[in-house]
Design a protein around this motif. Structure first.
Motif, short mmCIF file in Angstrom:
data_model
loop_
_atom_site.label_atom_id
_atom_site.label_comp_id
_atom_site.label_asym_id
_atom_site.label_seq_id
_atom_site.Cartn_x
_atom_site.Cartn_y
_atom_site.Cartn_z
N SER A 138 71.32 -4.70 65.56
CA SER A 138 70.25 -5.34 65.93
C SER A 138 69.60 -4.04 67.09
CB SER A 138 70.70 -6.90 66.57
OG SER A 138 69.81 -7.68 66.31
N LYS A 156 65.44 -8.27 61.67
CA LYS A 156 66.30 -7.91 63.21
C LYS A 156 66.60 -9.66 63.86
CE LYS A 156 67.13 -3.91 63.30
NZ LYS A 156 68.52 -3.21 63.03
N ASN A 160 70.05 -11.11 62.85
CA ASN A 160 70.99 -12.24 63.86
C ASN A 160 71.78 -13.69 63.60
OD1 ASN A 160 71.02 -10.10 65.51
ND2 ASN A 160 69.44 -11.18 67.69
#
Length: 247
Positions: A138, A156, A160
């Motif tokens: 990430s 990103k 997550n």
């Protein structure tokens, strides 16, 4: 002696190449996926490279089928691991100046490909009792909004959340996959170099990236890989995002 298999995207440079090299040095088998070749990794007998453009998301299922046909899991196998490392930084400009093609390309590489690779990995390993792990690389940009990086930041952040959701899905499986996201922090990679060399008239944060580099605040890929190697060994809560690579 135990056997471990690692599938890593983005092995032609940066974190992916350094991580693959460390795993190969430890005697593990690595299957690299990238558009370019690493001369360093190609010297290892236990390295298998697949030239592949992750923008071609419709071909990822066939890609994974071909890789798993070569992986021979047996009683000596104690881990099989997928590391979604590849990402695309561009476009680095305000969203209204981004073309549809630039936006789609970023999301295909940075978000859609990891989702499809994760799905394929779970499908191909769901009946295996050996330890199974997925590490999604990430970024702090998943949490902190950066002007002119909206597509990358969004990809990103999505990665997550995807990690959290799959972690929850795996919680009650008979042979669950451990899945975590890792924010490596600011690392001296090609992506960082690309960001600091942009024209500030187009990418307003270019000066900030240059300042971080000039002040020696970037971590080396080697130091980051050392921590990722530890995370590979650790039993981490499924779905967790490890937001500080140094702790």
């Amino acid at each position: 002696m135990s056997t471990r298999y690692f599938i890593i995207t983005g092995t032609s440079r940066g974190i992916g190449e350094t991580l693959a090299n460390s795993l190969l040095e430890d005697g593990h088998y690595v299957y690299g996926i990238s558009r370019g070749e690493s001369q360093l990794l190609s010297t290892y007998d236990n390295y298998t490279h697949t030239y592949f453009n992750l923008r071609e998301v419709d071909k990822i299922n066939d890609l994974f089928t071909s890789i798993f046909e070569r992986i021979k899991v047996d009683a000596q196998t104690d881990m099989i691991c997928l590391i979604n490392n590849a990402a695309m930084l561009e476009p680095l400009k305000p969203i209204d100046r981004c073309t549809p093609e630039e936006i789609v390309s970023n999301l295909q590489i940075s978000l859609m490909a990891p989702i499809l690779l994760t799905s394929g990995f779970i499908q191909h390993t769901e009946k295996l009792r050996t330890r199974k792990k997925i590490i999604n690389i990430s970024s702090g940009s998943a949490i902190y909004p950066v002007p002119d990086m909206s597509v990358y930041c969004t990809a990103k952040a999505g990665l997550n959340m995807f990690t959290q959701c799959v972690g929850a899905e795996q919680a009650n499986r008979a042979y669950p996959v451990e899945i975590v996201a890792v924010d490596p922090g600011m690392v001296d990679t090609t992506l960082q170099k690309m960001a600091r060399e942009q024209d500030e008239a187009q990418f307003s944060c270019a000066g900030l990236f240059q300042e971080v580099y000039t002040n020696g605040q970037l971590q080396s890929t080697e130091s980051v890989v050392m921590r990722i190697m530890q995370i590979i060994e650790e039993q981490v809560e499924a779905g967790r995002t490890i937001t500080s690579i140094t702790t």
